[in-house]
Write a protein that holds these residues in place. Structure first.
Motif, PDB file in Angstrom:
ATOM      1  N   LYS A  22       8.049   0.811  -7.721  1.00 27.82           N
ATOM      2  CA  LYS A  22       9.421   0.225  -7.752  1.00 27.82           C
ATOM      3  C   LYS A  22       9.853   0.010  -6.024  1.00 27.82           C
ATOM      4  CE  LYS A  22      13.734   1.085  -8.517  1.00 27.82           C
ATOM      5  NZ  LYS A  22      14.506   2.140  -9.193  1.00 27.82           N
ATOM      6  N   THR A  23       9.658   1.083  -5.455  1.00 29.11           N
ATOM      7  CA  THR A  23       9.907   1.497  -3.853  1.00 29.11           C
ATOM      8  C   THR A  23       9.108   0.285  -3.165  1.00 29.11           C
ATOM      9  OG1 THR A  23      10.456   3.591  -4.383  1.00 29.11           O
ATOM     10  CG2 THR A  23      10.084   2.791  -2.224  1.00 29.11           C
ATOM     11  N   LEU A  24       7.888   0.325  -3.450  1.00 27.65           N
ATOM     12  CA  LEU A  24       7.212  -0.618  -2.740  1.00 27.65           C
ATOM     13  C   LEU A  24       7.375  -2.056  -3.093  1.00 27.65           C
ATOM     14  CD1 LEU A  24       3.548   1.201  -2.867  1.00 27.65           C
ATOM     15  CD2 LEU A  24       5.108   0.721  -0.720  1.00 27.65           C
ATOM     16  N   PHE A  25       7.733  -2.509  -4.345  1.00 25.03           N
ATOM     17  CA  PHE A  25       8.056  -3.610  -4.713  1.00 25.03           C
ATOM     18  C   PHE A  25       9.067  -4.072  -4.125  1.00 25.03           C
ATOM     19  CE2 PHE A  25      10.011  -6.615  -7.409  1.00 25.03           C
ATOM     20  CZ  PHE A  25       9.105  -7.681  -7.804  1.00 25.03           C
ATOM     21  N   MET A  26      10.277  -3.306  -3.813  1.00 26.40           N
ATOM     22  CA  MET A  26      11.530  -3.655  -3.281  1.00 26.40           C
ATOM     23  C   MET A  26      11.233  -4.004  -1.579  1.00 26.40           C
ATOM     24  SD  MET A  26      13.626  -3.317  -5.455  1.00 26.40           S
ATOM     25  CE  MET A  26      15.457  -3.325  -4.826  1.00 26.40           C
ATOM     26  N   LYS A  27       9.972  -3.462  -1.059  1.00 22.77           N
ATOM     27  CA  LYS A  27       9.775  -3.611   0.244  1.00 22.77           C
ATOM     28  C   LYS A  27       8.801  -4.883   0.101  1.00 22.77           C
ATOM     29  CE  LYS A  27      10.790   0.758   2.154  1.00 22.77           C
ATOM     30  NZ  LYS A  27      11.781   0.402   3.136  1.00 22.77           N
ATOM     31  N   GLY A  28       8.456  -5.569  -0.844  1.00 24.30           N
ATOM     32  CA  GLY A  28       7.431  -6.660  -1.011  1.00 24.30           C
ATOM     33  C   GLY A  28       6.147  -6.428  -1.089  1.00 24.30           C
ATOM     34  N   THR A  41       1.211   2.505   4.266  1.00 23.22           N
ATOM     35  CA  THR A  41       2.137   2.423   2.934  1.00 23.22           C
ATOM     36  C   THR A  41       2.814   3.597   2.657  1.00 23.22           C
ATOM     37  OG1 THR A  41       0.354   0.810   2.403  1.00 23.22           O
ATOM     38  CG2 THR A  41       2.001   1.320   0.797  1.00 23.22           C
ATOM     39  N   ILE A  42       2.020   4.713   2.882  1.00 21.70           N
ATOM     40  CA  ILE A  42       2.538   6.113   2.433  1.00 21.70           C
ATOM     41  C   ILE A  42       3.655   6.468   3.126  1.00 21.70           C
ATOM     42  CG2 ILE A  42       1.756   8.599   2.482  1.00 21.70           C
ATOM     43  CD1 ILE A  42      -1.038   7.957   1.954  1.00 21.70           C
ATOM     44  N   LYS A  43       3.552   6.279   4.552  1.00 18.58           N
ATOM     45  CA  LYS A  43       4.571   6.497   5.431  1.00 18.58           C
ATOM     46  C   LYS A  43       5.756   5.581   5.104  1.00 18.58           C
ATOM     47  CE  LYS A  43       2.433   8.482   9.302  1.00 18.58           C
ATOM     48  NZ  LYS A  43       1.778   8.510  10.641  1.00 18.58           N
ATOM     49  N   LEU A  44       5.734   4.542   4.661  1.00 25.68           N
ATOM     50  CA  LEU A  44       6.669   3.586   4.234  1.00 25.68           C
ATOM     51  C   LEU A  44       7.651   4.387   2.984  1.00 25.68           C
ATOM     52  CD1 LEU A  44       7.322   0.859   5.489  1.00 25.68           C
ATOM     53  CD2 LEU A  44       6.139  -0.105   3.681  1.00 25.68           C
ATOM     54  N   VAL A  45       6.923   4.611   1.887  1.00 19.92           N
ATOM     55  CA  VAL A  45       7.403   5.231   0.748  1.00 19.92           C
ATOM     56  C   VAL A  45       8.089   6.435   1.196  1.00 19.92           C
ATOM     57  CG1 VAL A  45       6.857   6.244  -1.365  1.00 19.92           C
ATOM     58  CG2 VAL A  45       5.887   4.187  -0.692  1.00 19.92           C
ATOM     59  N   CYS A  46       7.408   7.392   2.015  1.00 22.39           N
ATOM     60  CA  CYS A  46       7.927   8.740   2.465  1.00 22.39           C
ATOM     61  C   CYS A  46       9.229   8.558   2.941  1.00 22.39           C
ATOM     62  CB  CYS A  46       6.850   9.506   3.217  1.00 22.39           C
ATOM     63  SG  CYS A  46       5.637  10.030   2.236  1.00 22.39           S
ATOM     64  N   GLN A  47       9.512   7.630   3.811  1.00 22.53           N
ATOM     65  CA  GLN A  47      10.634   7.396   4.516  1.00 22.53           C
ATOM     66  C   GLN A  47      11.884   7.261   3.678  1.00 22.53           C
ATOM     67  OE1 GLN A  47      10.572   3.838   6.778  1.00 22.53           O
ATOM     68  NE2 GLN A  47      10.048   4.915   8.767  1.00 22.53           N
ATOM     69  N   GLU A  48      11.807   6.510   2.523  1.00 13.44           N
ATOM     70  CA  GLU A  48      12.638   6.352   1.529  1.00 13.44           C
ATOM     71  C   GLU A  48      12.999   7.766   0.876  1.00 13.44           C
ATOM     72  OE1 GLU A  48      14.200   3.440   0.410  1.00 13.44           O
ATOM     73  OE2 GLU A  48      13.604   2.728   2.394  1.00 13.44           O
ATOM     74  N   PHE A  49      12.074   8.586   0.714  1.00 17.56           N
ATOM     75  CA  PHE A  49      12.341   9.752   0.004  1.00 17.56           C
ATOM     76  C   PHE A  49      12.398  10.847   1.019  1.00 17.56           C
ATOM     77  CE2 PHE A  49      10.404   7.367  -3.130  1.00 17.56           C
ATOM     78  CZ  PHE A  49      10.950   7.721  -4.003  1.00 17.56           C
TER      79      PHE A  49
END
Ligand code: GDP
Ligand code: MG
Length: 377
Positions: A22-28, A41-49
């Motif tokens: 879902k997190t990735l989906f929200m980022k397109g 991609t991992i870093k992108l998700v990690c930022q959110e958490f």
């Protein structure tokens, strides 16, 4: 193969697979559970958490650290100096336990009338620096496991890492591992070159070996203090303690004692007669008897606090470890704790935490094909 799978990342972040997707989906970014995520991609998700990725290159789960802010913005106005928290690491048999024992015996027993009653996983000693008495806290769990377990859970409790190297044995695999841990956590290192009383002790060789792996001795113009000691005889241990204090002073360690407590679980166990026992290291604020504490899935009203000499105390300020009674279940070492306003609020949070870990476990099992996604509901 580089990168992490969705379930691997989910488990590390203690969320379920769907949340990652879902997190990735929200980022397109559209992903499936079977996909391997690349570093970016991992870093992108990690930022959110709010999780930091320590490496660049191929990311491993161990390299991901939850950023835990011990100081809040409101603390910045009432900061006071706090004692450093020190961890001793090094290769097996190089003298970690002996060094801890000597420091505890000479420092604690000398200053406390009753001596030490029982270990609670950490203790405070006083050190003379420039003629003034200062405190220093030693974590009583030598070895890397404790250190890595805490770091894996996002806890950063250590301010200074002492790496013990036996002068008659030199740098060994676990010495290198210990150094790598300290570096990964950005904790300053002080080397104790131990067993200098022994036949065959070669101080210079140890320094040479250490400089070979990037730890340049201060004596040779580098920035790593290396103190020759004998843990067995206590020789030069004072000088080691002083050096630790100097390195700590440089970091300007501060906390706000005038707020509710926050910190990390150092040790925990279930005692047959006393119930759940946990040693909490207060890192910010002041913990008081009667406070409602939440640590992960465990919570409760603190009925009693014992300090490192086994004495009952009413409060524990920054950089103080206390054993507490009154938690509902055994918290995990390395888990952060905080004080909440009510038992009801704590229970609610604890239940959410328990549910999140249940989902994370299921996600991991689902990834291994042990359960179906239907078990999530
Ligand atoms: P650890 O595995 O790192 O905790 O090491 P220990 O503290 O258990 O020490 C291992 C062995 O080395 C023990 O037999 C100690 O007595 C001995 N030892 C530790 N420090 C010294 C020292 O400074 N000099 C000498 N001669 N022996 C030491
Ligand atoms: Mg030992």
């Amino acid at each position: 193969e580089q990168g992490l799978s969705v379930p691997e990342l989910a488990q590390k972040l203690a969320v379920n697979d769907a949340e990652i997707i879902k997190t990735l989906f929200m980022k397109g970014i559209v992903t499936t559970v079977n996909q391997t995520l690349d570093e970016e991609t991992i870093k992108l998700v990690c930022q959110e958490f709010n999780v930091e990725v320590l490496t660049s290159g191929s990311v491993k789960v161990e390299d991901m650290v939850k950023k835990t802010e011990i100081l809040d913005e409101e603390d910045l106005e009432s900061l006071e100096t706090r004692p450093p928290v020190v961890t001793i690491m090094g290769h097996v048999d190089h003298g970690k336990t002996s060094l801890l024992d000597f420091i505890r015996k000479s420092k604690v027993a000398a200053s406390e009338a009753g001596g030490i009653t029982q270990g609670i996983g950490a203790y405070k000693v006083s050190v003379m620096v420039d003629g003034a008495k200062q405190s220093c806290v030693f974590l009583d769990t030598p070895g890397h496991e404790a250190f890595t377990a805490m770091r894996a859970r996002g806890a950063q409790v250590t301010d200074v890492a002492v790496i013990v190297v036996a002068a008659d044995d030199g740098v060994k695999p676990q010495t290198q591992e210990a150094i790598a841990h300290a570096r990964a956590a950005s904790v300053p290192i002080v080397v104790a070159i131990n067993k200098i009383d022994k036949e065959g002790a070669e101080r210079e060789r140890v320094m040479q070996e250490l400089s070979g792996i990037g730890l340049m001795p201060e004596d040779w113009g580098g920035d790593v203090p290396m103190i020759p000691v004998s843990a067995l005889k206590g020789e030069n241990v004072d000088s080691l303690l002083e050096t630790i204090m100097l390195v700590a002073e440089f970091q300007e360690l501060k906390a706000n004692p005038n707020r509710s407590a926050k910190g990390t679980v150092i040790e925990s166990c279930l005692d047959k007669t006393k119930g759940v026992l946990a040693t909490l290291l207060v890192q910010n604020g002041t913990l008081r008897k009667g406070d409602v504490v939440l640590c992960g899935e465990a919570y409760g009203k603190i009925r009693a606090l014992l300090d490192d000499t086994g004495t009952r105390v009413e409060t524990a300020g920054p950089s103080t470890a206390v054993q507490v009674f009154g938690l509902s279940s055994v918290p995990i070492a390395g888990e952060m704790f905080e004080v909440l306003d009510s038992l009801e609020a704590a229970r609610e949070q604890a239940e959410i935490c328990a549910e999140t870990s249940r989902l994370a476990r299921l996600a991991a099992q689902a990834a291994e094909g042990k359960v179906t996604l239907a078990s999530f509901t």
